[in-house]
Design an enzyme around this catalytic site. Structure first.
Site, PDB file in Angstrom:
ATOM      1  N   ASP A 123       0.887  -1.161   0.000  1.00  0.00           N
ATOM      2  CA  ASP A 123       0.000   0.000   0.000  1.00  0.00           C
ATOM      3  C   ASP A 123       0.925   1.211   0.000  1.00  0.00           C
ATOM      4  O   ASP A 123       1.426   1.618   1.051  1.00  0.00           O
ATOM      5  CB  ASP A 123      -0.892  -0.010   1.239  1.00  0.00           C
ATOM      6  N   GLU A 129      -1.013  -1.325  -4.760  1.00  0.00           N
ATOM      7  CA  GLU A 129      -2.237  -0.562  -4.982  1.00  0.00           C
ATOM      8  C   GLU A 129      -1.950   0.557  -5.971  1.00  0.00           C
ATOM      9  O   GLU A 129      -0.997   1.320  -5.802  1.00  0.00           O
ATOM     10  CB  GLU A 129      -2.774   0.013  -3.672  1.00  0.00           C
ATOM     11  N   ASP A 136      -2.597   0.976   7.217  1.00  0.00           N
ATOM     12  CA  ASP A 136      -1.743   0.819   6.032  1.00  0.00           C
ATOM     13  C   ASP A 136      -1.288  -0.634   5.887  1.00  0.00           C
ATOM     14  O   ASP A 136      -1.187  -1.158   4.779  1.00  0.00           O
ATOM     15  CB  ASP A 136      -0.516   1.737   6.129  1.00  0.00           C
TER      16      ASP A 136
END
EC number: 3.1.21.10
Length: 175
Positions: A7, A68, A141
């Site tokens: 992420d 991501e 996160d």
């Protein structure tokens, strides 16, 4: 399949490693958050992220990397930092010779929760449930990075097999 999910973020970059197969519960191997200070020089922050991700790839020996994809954000400064961190994450996988796949936030949410509009709490709850964890991974996160890895195992493996089959069929037909 062992996947390192990322992420991306410049101040906090979540990293999660999950092992599993499509359609089956996965196993959490590990997770962390790579942090940098907002007042540090951007070049040093990106270098720290690059080195940290290289160490994590070497330590966990994933078979692939899932990142991501930077999607729309209203704050241009935030999206620039996220995009820079994303590029470093993609390079970490490529540098290690690993396949790298990107997923939008809604793809990840839909894969893990069944809804592309799920909030962070719902994603964290489903990650905890799917991997049968005793406690939710923190911070968010890290939970998001784990969700990205799960998404890749469930969707990316199938996507890669379809692409490989299409490529093989195209080669056969061109002979």
């Amino acid at each position: 399949m062992r996947v390192l999910g990322i992420d991306p973020g410049l101040t906090r970059c979540g990293v999660g490693v999950v092992e599993g197969m499509p359609g089956r519960p996965g196993k959490l191997i590990g997770y962390t958050v790579v942090r940098s200070e907002p007042d540090e020089d951007i070049s040093q922050r990106l270098l720290h992220l690059d080195r940290s991700l290289a160490e994590l790839v070497a330590a966990y020996q994933p078979e692939s990397v899932a990142v991501e994809r930077v999607f729309s954000q209203h704050n241009a400064r935030t999206v620039m930092g996220t995009a820079q961190a994303s590029a470093v994450a993609i390079l970490a996988g490529a540098r290690a010779g690993l396949p790298v796949q990107t997923y939008t936030p809604s793809e990840v949410k839909a894969a893990v929760t069944g809804s592309g509009t799920a909030d962070k709490a719902q994603v964290t709850a489903m990650v905890t449930k799917l991997l049968k964890l005793d406690a939710p991974p923190k911070p968010a996160d890290a939970a998001d990075a784990i969700a990205i890895a799960i998404c890749h195992i469930w969707r990316g493996g199938t996507r890669a097999r379809i692409q490989a089959a299409a490529l093989a069929a195209a080669r056969r037909s061109s002979r």
